[in-house]
Design an enzyme around this catalytic site. Structure first.
Site, PDB file in Angstrom:
ATOM      1  N   HIS A   1       0.799  -1.237   0.000  1.00  0.00           N
ATOM      2  CA  HIS A   1       0.000   0.000   0.000  1.00  0.00           C
ATOM      3  C   HIS A   1       0.823   1.274   0.000  1.00  0.00           C
ATOM      4  CE1 HIS A   1      -4.069  -1.732   0.738  1.00  0.00           C
ATOM      5  NE2 HIS A   1      -3.325  -2.770   1.078  1.00  0.00           N
TER       6      HIS A   1
ATOM      7  N   ASP B   1       3.312   9.445  -0.889  1.00  0.00           N
ATOM      8  CA  ASP B   1       2.107   8.734  -0.468  1.00  0.00           C
ATOM      9  C   ASP B   1       1.787   7.675  -1.524  1.00  0.00           C
ATOM     10  OD1 ASP B   1      -0.066   8.254   1.182  1.00  0.00           O
ATOM     11  OD2 ASP B   1      -0.694  10.350   1.245  1.00  0.00           O
TER      12      ASP B   1
HETATM   13  P1  ADQ Z   1      -2.643   5.952   5.083  1.00  0.00           P
HETATM   14  O1  ADQ Z   1      -1.217   6.390   5.161  1.00  0.00           O
HETATM   15  O2  ADQ Z   1      -3.317   5.724   6.366  1.00  0.00           O
HETATM   16  O3  ADQ Z   1      -2.824   4.671   4.153  1.00  0.00           O
HETATM   17  P2  ADQ Z   1      -4.687   7.436   3.428  1.00  0.00           P
HETATM   18  O4  ADQ Z   1      -4.754   6.783   2.115  1.00  0.00           O
HETATM   19  O5  ADQ Z   1      -4.830   8.929   3.369  1.00  0.00           O
HETATM   20  O6  ADQ Z   1      -3.354   7.153   4.223  1.00  0.00           O
HETATM   21  O7  ADQ Z   1      -5.853   6.864   4.293  1.00  0.00           O
HETATM   22  C1  ADQ Z   1      -6.151   7.398   5.544  1.00  0.00           C
HETATM   23  C2  ADQ Z   1      -7.530   6.936   5.944  1.00  0.00           C
HETATM   24  O8  ADQ Z   1      -7.702   7.195   7.321  1.00  0.00           O
HETATM   25  C3  ADQ Z   1      -8.628   7.646   5.188  1.00  0.00           C
HETATM   26  O9  ADQ Z   1      -9.666   6.747   4.922  1.00  0.00           O
HETATM   27  C4  ADQ Z   1      -9.060   8.731   6.161  1.00  0.00           C
HETATM   28  O10 ADQ Z   1     -10.409   9.092   6.068  1.00  0.00           O
HETATM   29  C5  ADQ Z   1      -8.785   8.064   7.487  1.00  0.00           C
HETATM   30  N1  ADQ Z   1      -8.417   9.099   8.455  1.00  0.00           N
HETATM   31  C6  ADQ Z   1      -7.332   9.874   8.472  1.00  0.00           C
HETATM   32  N2  ADQ Z   1      -7.380  10.750   9.490  1.00  0.00           N
HETATM   33  C7  ADQ Z   1      -8.540  10.507  10.126  1.00  0.00           C
HETATM   34  C8  ADQ Z   1      -9.178  11.069  11.258  1.00  0.00           C
HETATM   35  N3  ADQ Z   1      -8.638  12.065  11.964  1.00  0.00           N
HETATM   36  N4  ADQ Z   1     -10.358  10.573  11.615  1.00  0.00           N
HETATM   37  C9  ADQ Z   1     -10.916   9.564  10.923  1.00  0.00           C
HETATM   38  N5  ADQ Z   1     -10.373   9.000   9.855  1.00  0.00           N
HETATM   39  C10 ADQ Z   1      -9.198   9.461   9.464  1.00  0.00           C
HETATM   40  C11 ADQ Z   1      -1.925   3.802   3.432  1.00  0.00           C
HETATM   41  C12 ADQ Z   1      -1.005   4.486   2.427  1.00  0.00           C
HETATM   42  C13 ADQ Z   1      -1.810   5.335   1.467  1.00  0.00           C
HETATM   43  C14 ADQ Z   1      -2.867   4.465   0.764  1.00  0.00           C
HETATM   44  C15 ADQ Z   1      -3.658   3.663   1.783  1.00  0.00           C
HETATM   45  C16 ADQ Z   1      -4.557   2.643   1.095  1.00  0.00           C
HETATM   46  O11 ADQ Z   1      -0.039   5.291   3.102  1.00  0.00           O
HETATM   47  O12 ADQ Z   1      -0.974   5.938   0.495  1.00  0.00           O
HETATM   48  O13 ADQ Z   1      -3.750   5.297   0.052  1.00  0.00           O
HETATM   49  O14 ADQ Z   1      -2.807   2.947   2.669  1.00  0.00           O
HETATM   50  O15 ADQ Z   1      -3.824   1.836   0.244  1.00  0.00           O
END
Ligand code: ADQ
Length: 525
Positions: free
Chosen positions: A188, A399
């Site tokens: 991921h 990312d």
């Molecule tokens: P993450 O690094 O966790 O994921 P991201 O893809 O932005 O990054 O996903 C974060 C998730 O957590 C989103 O669904 C978001 O809504 C949720 N989230 C973040 N902050 C939050 C908060 N304060 N309250 C509630 N929910 C919150 C890793 C990789 C990414 C990749 C994903 C999926 O780093 O690049 O997109 O996996 O493969």
């Protein structure tokens, strides 16, 4: 054609006949905690891209999810086989918990996974910490996860889908004992270029672990390429650049790019609940009492998400374009993450200080430029925030994909917002109608934010409409992965297992073909 959730079951059966479905990840989708009532438990859903993405799949498909039982009351609710049915209110699948000790957590999770692989893959070798004890424990815990998978397969045929960088050795450990299982792995986060990955003292062992898969998936073709190059140069695998395969010790691993997405309907529906307008009015009143525009950011508190860089750009906006003071308010939701690690603690302190300074410098009376909400919000609240925000700013330094970009677009039902997206987030490859920003350039970002805030409403609506039109769903992603994996599992598909969406984003197919030719040549030197 978009695929509906209810089509996933039949698709899985078409691809894998009666194989069991087993998903493996470090993080679990549901954690049990003790609640205030003595003897009662409550359930929480940890924030994070991966669990948010896969839970809808498991609910649609059934099967078993193997993960670390990280909740304080987890052990109290499992059966003698360490299993519990979830979601608790409407059980659809089995969660098999793996137990980690204090040392496991420190060395395998906080150590090797998050102080070595995470920074390395996000191009921050300066933040890596190399310790033999971390590696030793990483191996041991990977074995424990593999044992749990083999138990869950129960001697039957299974399709095992392993998630992410915590479990790079599991595929080889599983294959060694059950060569008949079909294994796929989804990475991921970014997979770094050869000259970064080679810095890992255990680079070869990690690659050998991953090459035991039948299909290795990444978000972007660039990451798939990096992996193939490392497989060739570090592990000595034979790479076929046309077919995108790497063969080592007689086993062929197919490598593909499958950009992940979200449950679009979930966000759209949450943004349009009957009292949505009322909720939005309350948020506006609370955070922007003098009216004006609102910006939002939603990130885990992680150095890869570029929060200090984003705040620097905002500071420049209020400094250089004073017309936005009191007229533009930014709400940053930042859920604390991995706070036992020094780099994360430093980041949290830095961000606090920065927000305090900016608010002190520009704040007036009851107006605060930045509201930093360090908490996890449920989807229902996030969707409302996304809907009301005039801009969403994502400033990732690196990312894999970034799901927030897609969540914002899905929730923008009134189409009055603009997405400012770092060009270093994987999502930028697909979202051509976002305003792309370079988070390393605060002046450039401030200018882009200003432009986005002053864009005519019709232009914003048109850009948002195009973004929404091209938004795929988590179910499309699963369809792509299962179709490619099913082909490989059935007959070792000779066609390159690449999502049509991944190839569609390549701006120039011919140029891309040339790149492959060059790569093939240089690999042969
Ligand atoms: P993450 O690094 O966790 O994921 P991201 O893809 O932005 O990054 O996903 C974060 C998730 O957590 C989103 O669904 C978001 O809504 C949720 N989230 C973040 N902050 C939050 C908060 N304060 N309250 C509630 N929910 C919150 C890793 C990789 C990414 C990749 C994903 C999926 O780093 O690049 O997109 O996996 O493969």
């Amino acid at each position: 054609m978009p695929i509906a959730p209810q089509e996933l079951g039949p698709l899985f059966r078409r691809m894998f006949a009666d194989r069991r479905f087993v998903v493996v990840s470090n993080r679990e989708p549901y954690e049990h905690r003790w609640s205030a009532e003595v003897g009662e438990t409550s359930v929480s859903r940890p924030a994070g891209g991966l669990t948010s993405a896969l839970d809808p799949l498991m609910q649609a498909l059934g099967g078993t999810w193997v993960a670390w039982g990280s909740g304080e009351a987890d052990a109290a609710v499992v059966d003698p086989h360490h299993r519990v049915q979830v979601p608790p209110e409407d059980p659809r699948y089995t969660l098999r918990r793996v137990w980690l000790t204090h040392h496991d957590i420190h060395r395998y999770y906080l150590g090797f996974s998050n102080q070595f692989l995470w920074p390395l893959c996000h191009l921050r070798p300066d933040l890596t910490r190399v310790r033999t004890r971390y590696w030793e424990r990483y191996r041991r815990v990977n074995r424990r996860f593999s044992d749990a998978v083999l138990e869950e397969a129960q001697g039957k045929q299974a399709a095992v889908w392993i998630q992410d960088y915590h479990l790079a050795l599991a595929p080889a450990l599983i294959r060694a004992r059950r060569p008949d299982l079909t294994l796929s792995h989804f990475w991921h986060i970014p997979f770094p270029p050869f000259d970064i990955f080679r810095l890992a003292p255990q680079a070869e062992a990690l690659l050998r672990g991953l090459l035991a898969n039948d299909l290795m998936g990444f978000h972007l073709p660039m990451h798939a390429d990096n992996f193939l190059r490392c497989a060739r140069r570090i592990a000595g695998a034979e790479v076929d650049w046309q077919a995108r395969t790497a063969t080592l010790d007689g086993h062929t691993c197919h490598v593909g790019a499958f950009p992940i997405s979200i449950d679009v309907d979930q966000f759209r529906e949450a943004a349009t609940v009957p009292d949505a307008e009322e909720q939005m009015a309350r948020i506006r009143q609370r955070y922007a009492p003098r009216g004006g525009m609102i910006g939002v950011g939603v990130d885990r508190l992680d150095y890869s998400k570029g929060l200090p860089e984003k705040f620097k750009a905002l500071e420049m906006l209020w400094e250089r374009y004073p017309e936005f003071r009191e007229r533009f308010t930014f709400i940053q939701v930042a859920v604390p993450s991995r706070s036992d690690i020094e780099a994360y603690d430093d980041l949290a302190q830095k961000v606090d200080r920065q927000v305090w300074e900016i608010n002190d410098r520009f704040g007036t009376g009851d107006w605060r430029p930045i509201h930093l909400l360090k908490q996890s919000l449920p989807v229902e609240r996030l969707a409302i925030l996304y809907r009301l925000a005039d801009v969403c700013i994502i400033g990732s330094l690196q990312d894999g994909m970034n799901l927030v970009a897609k969540e914002y677009v899905a929730s923008q039902v009134d189409r009055n917002g603009a997405l400012l997206l770092s060009e270093f987030a994987g999502a930028a490859e697909e979202m051509a109608d976002a305003v792309l920003i370079n988070p390393y350039d605060p002046e450039g970002c401030a200018l882009r934010i200003r432009d986005a805030l002053t864009l005519p409403a019709s232009d914003r609506a048109a850009a948002m409409e195009r973004l929404q039109g091209s938004l795929t769903t988590i179910y499309d992603w699963l369809n792509d992965v299962f179709t490619a994996w099913g082909g490989v599992a059935r007959d070792g598909a000779s066609a390159a297992p690449v999502s049509p969406r991944a190839t569609a984003v390549e701006p120039d197919d011919e140029l891309f073909a040339d790149l492959y030719a060059d790569a093939a040549e240089s690999e042969e030197e």
